[in-house]
Each structure stands twice: as structure tokens, then as C-alpha cells.
Design an enzyme around this catalytic site. Structure first.
Site, short mmCIF file in Angstrom:
data_model
loop_
_atom_site.label_atom_id
_atom_site.label_comp_id
_atom_site.label_asym_id
_atom_site.label_seq_id
_atom_site.Cartn_x
_atom_site.Cartn_y
_atom_site.Cartn_z
N ARG A 120 0.84 -1.21 0.00
CA ARG A 120 0.00 0.00 0.00
C ARG A 120 0.87 1.26 0.00
O ARG A 120 0.57 2.25 0.70
CB ARG A 120 -0.94 0.02 1.22
CG ARG A 120 -1.93 -1.14 1.30
CD ARG A 120 -2.94 -1.09 0.18
NE ARG A 120 -4.01 -2.06 0.35
CZ ARG A 120 -4.01 -3.29 -0.16
NH1 ARG A 120 -2.98 -3.72 -0.87
NH2 ARG A 120 -5.05 -4.08 0.02
N SER A 133 -10.94 -1.11 2.80
CA SER A 133 -10.28 -1.22 4.11
C SER A 133 -9.95 0.18 4.61
O SER A 133 -9.32 0.95 3.90
CB SER A 133 -8.96 -2.00 3.99
OG SER A 133 -9.19 -3.30 3.53
N GLU A 171 -5.68 3.75 5.77
CA GLU A 171 -5.29 3.52 4.37
C GLU A 171 -5.74 4.67 3.45
O GLU A 171 -4.95 5.14 2.64
CB GLU A 171 -5.87 2.19 3.88
CG GLU A 171 -5.44 1.90 2.44
CD GLU A 171 -6.15 0.71 1.82
OE1 GLU A 171 -5.82 -0.43 2.19
OE2 GLU A 171 -6.99 0.92 0.94
P1 FAD Z 1 -8.85 8.34 -5.46
O1 FAD Z 1 -9.59 7.92 -4.25
O2 FAD Z 1 -9.49 9.31 -6.37
O3 FAD Z 1 -7.42 8.89 -5.02
C1 FAD Z 1 -6.63 8.18 -4.10
C2 FAD Z 1 -5.26 8.87 -3.99
O4 FAD Z 1 -4.59 8.80 -5.24
C3 FAD Z 1 -5.36 10.38 -3.68
O5 FAD Z 1 -4.23 10.75 -2.93
C4 FAD Z 1 -5.28 11.03 -5.05
O6 FAD Z 1 -4.80 12.36 -5.02
C5 FAD Z 1 -4.29 10.11 -5.76
N1 FAD Z 1 -4.49 10.05 -7.21
C6 FAD Z 1 -5.60 9.57 -7.86
N2 FAD Z 1 -5.38 9.61 -9.20
C7 FAD Z 1 -4.13 10.10 -9.38
C8 FAD Z 1 -3.34 10.37 -10.53
N3 FAD Z 1 -3.77 10.14 -11.78
N4 FAD Z 1 -2.09 10.89 -10.35
C9 FAD Z 1 -1.63 11.15 -9.10
N5 FAD Z 1 -2.33 10.91 -7.98
C10 FAD Z 1 -3.57 10.38 -8.12
N6 FAD Z 1 -7.57 -1.02 -2.68
C11 FAD Z 1 -6.72 -2.08 -2.78
O7 FAD Z 1 -5.51 -1.90 -2.90
N7 FAD Z 1 -7.17 -3.37 -2.75
C12 FAD Z 1 -8.48 -3.66 -2.63
O8 FAD Z 1 -8.86 -4.83 -2.61
C13 FAD Z 1 -9.41 -2.58 -2.53
N8 FAD Z 1 -10.73 -2.83 -2.39
C14 FAD Z 1 -11.60 -1.80 -2.29
C15 FAD Z 1 -12.97 -2.07 -2.15
C16 FAD Z 1 -13.89 -1.04 -2.05
C17 FAD Z 1 -15.36 -1.37 -1.91
C18 FAD Z 1 -13.45 0.31 -2.07
C19 FAD Z 1 -14.44 1.42 -1.99
C20 FAD Z 1 -12.09 0.60 -2.20
C21 FAD Z 1 -11.16 -0.44 -2.30
N9 FAD Z 1 -9.77 -0.21 -2.43
C22 FAD Z 1 -8.90 -1.25 -2.56
C23 FAD Z 1 -9.25 1.16 -2.41
C24 FAD Z 1 -9.32 1.89 -3.79
O9 FAD Z 1 -10.21 1.25 -4.66
C25 FAD Z 1 -7.93 1.95 -4.46
O10 FAD Z 1 -7.01 2.58 -3.62
C26 FAD Z 1 -7.97 2.69 -5.79
O11 FAD Z 1 -6.74 2.58 -6.46
C27 FAD Z 1 -8.32 4.17 -5.64
O12 FAD Z 1 -8.55 4.69 -6.92
P2 FAD Z 1 -9.32 6.05 -7.14
O13 FAD Z 1 -9.23 6.41 -8.58
O14 FAD Z 1 -10.68 5.98 -6.58
O15 FAD Z 1 -8.41 7.04 -6.29
N1 EPU Z 2 -11.29 -10.90 10.03
C1 EPU Z 2 -11.98 -11.03 11.20
N2 EPU Z 2 -13.03 -10.17 11.42
C2 EPU Z 2 -13.39 -9.22 10.53
C3 EPU Z 2 -12.66 -9.08 9.34
C4 EPU Z 2 -11.60 -9.95 9.10
O1 EPU Z 2 -11.68 -11.88 12.02
O2 EPU Z 2 -14.35 -8.50 10.80
C5 EPU Z 2 -10.21 -11.85 9.74
C6 EPU Z 2 -10.66 -12.81 8.62
O3 EPU Z 2 -11.33 -13.90 9.16
C7 EPU Z 2 -9.37 -13.20 7.97
C8 EPU Z 2 -8.49 -11.98 8.18
O4 EPU Z 2 -9.09 -11.17 9.19
O5 EPU Z 2 -8.80 -14.29 8.63
C9 EPU Z 2 -8.28 -11.16 6.91
O6 EPU Z 2 -9.52 -10.71 6.39
P1 EPU Z 2 -9.78 -10.58 4.81
O7 EPU Z 2 -9.43 -11.86 4.12
O8 EPU Z 2 -11.15 -10.03 4.61
O9 EPU Z 2 -8.70 -9.55 4.30
P2 EPU Z 2 -8.18 -8.17 4.91
O10 EPU Z 2 -6.81 -8.39 5.45
O11 EPU Z 2 -9.20 -7.61 5.84
C10 EPU Z 2 -6.97 -7.36 2.74
C11 EPU Z 2 -6.87 -6.06 2.03
C12 EPU Z 2 -8.05 -5.88 1.09
C13 EPU Z 2 -8.02 -7.02 0.08
C14 EPU Z 2 -8.11 -8.35 0.83
C15 EPU Z 2 -7.94 -9.53 -0.12
C16 EPU Z 2 -5.62 -4.49 3.40
C17 EPU Z 2 -5.68 -3.31 4.31
N3 EPU Z 2 -6.80 -4.95 2.97
O12 EPU Z 2 -8.13 -7.28 3.58
O13 EPU Z 2 -7.91 -4.64 0.40
O14 EPU Z 2 -9.09 -6.91 -0.84
O15 EPU Z 2 -7.06 -8.43 1.80
O16 EPU Z 2 -6.62 -9.62 -0.54
O17 EPU Z 2 -4.53 -4.95 3.07
C18 EPU Z 2 -8.44 -2.32 0.53
O18 EPU Z 2 -7.22 -2.11 0.57
O19 EPU Z 2 -9.29 -1.39 0.52
C19 EPU Z 2 -8.93 -3.69 0.49
C20 EPU Z 2 -10.22 -4.02 0.51
#
Ligand code: FAD
Ligand code: EPU
Length: 342
Positions: free
Chosen positions: A168, A242, A338
Site C-alpha cells: 500500500r 479497508s 489507508e
Molecule cells: P482516489 O480515491 O481518487 O485517489 C486516491 C489517492 O490517489 C489520492 O491521494 C489522489 O490524489 C491520488 N491520485 C488519484 N489519481 C491520481 C493520478 N492520476 N495521479 C496522481 N495521484 C492520483 N484497494 C486495494 O488496494 N485493494 C483492494 O482490494 C481494494 N478494495 C476496495 C474495495 C472497495 C469497496 C473500495 C471502496 C475501495 C477499495 N480499495 C482497494 C481502495 C481503492 O479502490 C484503491 O485505492 C484505488 O486505487 C483508488 O482509486 P481512485 O481512482 O478511486 O483514487
Molecule cells: N477478520 C476477522 N473479522 C473481521 C474481518 C476480518 O476476524 O471483521 C479476519 C478474517 O477472518 C481473515 C483476516 O481477518 O482471517 C483477513 O480478512 P480478509 O481476508 O477479509 O482480508 P483483509 O486483510 O481484511 C486485505 C486487504 C483488502 C483485500 C483483501 C484480499 C488491506 C488493508 N486490505 O483485507 O484490500 O481486498 O485483503 O486480498 O490490506 C483495501 O485495501 O481497501 C482492500 C479491501
């Protein structure tokens, strides 16, 4: 000085962030090409304003109004631009949807991005925190990117090493913060694709579907199904994924915690340190499903904070701080947010 076209002032940001916070920006400019950025830099009034680069707003928390200029990245286009010995090179503009790009690759018979299916947001933001999920990170398929440097007015070209990707994390959160605007990203997708089933939950989902030789499309569908079960759809319930990073701690601290909490969830990092599941820590503190006003903790995943309707950024922040205090009090671990706070 010629006026900058398409500049909007006094804009509600509610539909520009997935948390659904109703903050306002002083000004917003849709950015389609690098010329739009040159125009901002050449305009002394606009260039003096604080800037926020905005993609899909899915990793942001507006803690109040933004008294500056929002650069909303809208550039479009996906093209195959070449190849290396073992990879196809694909370039996408910053304003493209990340999931849309993953679907495009699968429709064109290209694997390598499928584990990152259904992550919200834009292509341009994907390198900022080196998006990751289900055993893969952006850096695994990243080749290079172009970025406009507001300090010099030049376009930079950065390869994987120059981006300094971490968990991240990247150079865009440090040295190039508030300076580089990513214009496009080039990906290297393998000609000889192999499935990546290192993440045990994904491997189990593939096995449950009876797939002994899954295709990239099969893996994408499995990832989508897992994500839809666990994570709220921002169109229905405001959230930013997250809300905290999973903390990384030294082995001695992990061992001490594990001795006191035998069900603690930890992942070895290969360098002697361990990642702790922040969702588990928050869950153990009893926060899952609870709320403070309109700011809540998702009932299926304690790591996701949700806007139950009309929450302000300050309310979301108060909830996040209460959770941080409890987790630190119970486990001695400080959770780091995050999303980017604006
Ligand atoms: P924004 O929210 O618009 O911006 C985020 C940051 O990036 C800000 O600092 C912004 O200034 C900067 N930025 C955006 N675009 C640019 C650009 N072109 N140039 C320079 N800076 C820029 N993230 C994960 O890593 N793994 C996941 O599994 C994951 N799951 C998600 C699930 C949900 C339901 C949600 C809502 C979010 C999740 N995220 C996850 C977080 C998010 O989707 C990612 O971080 C994504 O890359 C953000 O993209 P965005 O375009 O919305 O960025
Ligand atoms: N857990 C609990 N209770 C909860 C939630 C999770 O006990 O309420 C336990 C689960 O049982 C599991 C562990 O925590 O054993 C991990 O949970 P999960 O598999 O849901 O993944 P996470 O660590 O919570 C991370 C990333 C996600 C990504 C998933 C899958 C981070 C901060 N988050 O979540 O990214 O999609 O793994 O790879 O690294 C994001 O960054 O926004 C994001 C959604």
C-alpha cells in the site's frame, strides 16, 4: 492569460467520493490531456491554489470542504503498445476505470490482472498505493508510467524500480507527493499465463467451483464472487474499502501477541516480520456492526467503515480514532489509515 475552459467553481464532491461525504471544493477541472495541466501551471491564480488529484474517489476521506482546485482525471484510452520477449505491453490512460481495464484484458485473451478484479477506482490511482488483493499487487503487472511533474512542468517516465512500490505504498506517497500527476500506466502481461492461487481463500473458491485448470476469466469470476460476499457496494453503502492498513510487526511482537491471543491472524512476510489482520483486531474489540452516529463499522468486515447516510468526514474520523484507541489499548498496535485524508 486565457481562461482555463471547463473550470467549475463551488462544486459538491458528494458524487465524487465513494464514502459519500458531502464536502465542497472551491474549483474542479476535468483533466483530459497533459495540455490541461500545462494550462493550470501557466495560470498564476490556479497554480497558487492547493491541488487535489482525483480519480474515482474510492480511497479518500474528505474531512471538510476543500478550499482548492480538484483535478479530476478523465483521460481515456486503452491500447496494446508493443511487446517484450515474454510479455504484451498495454497502456491505459489515468481516467480509465481499473475494473474496466481488467475486463478489457480478459476480453482480449490477456491474463495477469484477474486477481485484481473489481477493485474500484481509476487506472491513474492504481500505482499510488500499489493496489493489491487475493495474492497479487499492481507491481506484478506494472511496466512503467508517465506523470506530469507540477514542480518542473515536465513529463516523467518511471519504471517499476523508480516507483518504489511497497505494501500500500509508493514514491507517490513520499517524494513525489503533491507533485506528480499520473497520466497513463503501461502494463506487462505474460504471453505464457499461469494461474496465481497463492491466496488460500481464492484457491478454496476455485476448488469449490470444481475448476482443476481455471482460466484467467474463471479466476476473475471467483474473485468477484468473494469480494461481493465480503465488501459493501459503494453504490449502496458509502465506504472506502479497508479503512486501515494491516499492521506489520516484528516477529517478537507477533509471538508475544500470539501467546496471549491464540486465534490472532498473522501472515509471515518473508523478511522476519508479520502482517496482522487489522479486521481481526477491530472485531475482537467488539466494533463489528457498531456505529457512532451515522458512521459505522460494516457488519461483515470490521476493517471497512461505512457511511450509513449523511455522515460527515469529521464523524467518520471520530469513529476511526475511537477504533484506533481501542486496538492500541488492547493489543499495543497502532492502526494506520489507508485512505488519504483531505
Ligand atoms: P482516489 O480515491 O481518487 O485517489 C486516491 C489517492 O490517489 C489520492 O491521494 C489522489 O490524489 C491520488 N491520485 C488519484 N489519481 C491520481 C493520478 N492520476 N495521479 C496522481 N495521484 C492520483 N484497494 C486495494 O488496494 N485493494 C483492494 O482490494 C481494494 N478494495 C476496495 C474495495 C472497495 C469497496 C473500495 C471502496 C475501495 C477499495 N480499495 C482497494 C481502495 C481503492 O479502490 C484503491 O485505492 C484505488 O486505487 C483508488 O482509486 P481512485 O481512482 O478511486 O483514487
Ligand atoms: N477478520 C476477522 N473479522 C473481521 C474481518 C476480518 O476476524 O471483521 C479476519 C478474517 O477472518 C481473515 C483476516 O481477518 O482471517 C483477513 O480478512 P480478509 O481476508 O477479509 O482480508 P483483509 O486483510 O481484511 C486485505 C486487504 C483488502 C483485500 C483483501 C484480499 C488491506 C488493508 N486490505 O483485507 O484490500 O481486498 O485483503 O486480498 O490490506 C483495501 O485495501 O481497501 C482492500 C479491501
Amino acid at each position: 492569460m486565457a481562461p482555463v475552459p471547463h473550470l467549475q467553481t463551488g462544486v459538491s464532491l458528494r458524487s465524487f467520493n465513494t464514502m459519500g461525504i458531502d464536502a465542497h471544493a472551491h474549483a474542479l477541472l476535468p483533466v483530459h490531456t497533459v495540455d490541461d495541466l500545462h494550462a493550470v501551471r501557466a495560470d498564476p491564480t490556479l497554480n497558487a491554489l492547493p491541488r487535489l488529484v482525483l480519480g474515482g474517489g474510492s480511497n479518500l476521506l474528505f474531512t471538510g470542504d476543500f478550499d482548492g482546485l480538484v483535478l479530476h482525471m478523465r483521460g481515456a484510452g486503452i491500447d496494446i503498445v508493443g511487446e517484450t520477449g515474454d510479455a504484451v505491453l498495454l497502456r491505459a490512460a489515468a481516467g480509465e476505470s481499473w475494473h474496466g481495464l481488467v475486463m478489457w484484458t480478459l476480453a482480449h485473451g490477456l491474463g495477469g490482472m484477474e486477481n485484481l478484479s473489481l477493485i474500484p477506482g481509476s487506472v491513474g490511482a492504481s500505482p499510488i498505493q500499489n493496489i493489491g488483493a487475493y495474492g497479487s499487487e499492481l507491481k506484478d503487472c506494472f511496466h512503467q508510467l508517465s506523470a506530469f511533474d507540477f514542480e518542473t512542468g515536465e513529463v516523467l517516465h518511471l519504471d517499476r524500480a523508480a516507483c518504489e512500490f511497497g505494501y500500500r505504498d509508493s514514491i507517490f506517497k513520499h517524494r513525489l507527493r503533491d507533485r506528480a500527476v499520473i497520466l497513463d500506466v503501461t502494463f506487462a502481461l505474460p504471453k505464457q499465463w499461469q494461474p496465481n492461487l497463492r491466496y488460500s481463500e481464492l484457491a478454496k473458491e476455485i476448488a469449490a467451483r470444481g475448476l482443476s485448470a481455471p482460466s484467467a476469466a474463471d479466476i476473475s469470476q471467483a474473485v468477484i464472487a468473494i469480494r461481493q460476499r465480503k465488501l459493501p457496494d459503494p453504490a449502496l453503502l458509502g465506504n472506502a474499502g479497508s479503512f486501515f492498513k494491516n499492521p506489520v510487526v516484528p516477529a517478537a511482537q507477533r509471538d508475544a501477541l500470539l501467546a496471549r491471543h491464540p486465534t490472532l491472524v498473522t501472515y509471515a512476510q518473508g523478511d522476519g516480520s508479520y502482517k496482522l489482520a487489522a479486521g481481526w483486531l477491530i472485531d475482537q474489540c467488539g466494533w463489528k456492526g457498531r456505529a457512532m452516529g451515522a458512521a459505522g463499522v460494516y457488519e461483515k468486515q470490521a476493517l471497512v467503515l461505512v457511511n450509513r447516510g449523511g455522515a460527515s468526514g469529521a464523524e467518520m474520523l471520530a469513529l476511526a480514532q475511537a477504533i484506533q484507541r481501542d486496538v492500541e489499548g488492547s493489543f499495543g498496535v497502532r492502526l494506520e489509515p489507508e485512505p488519504v485524508f483531505v
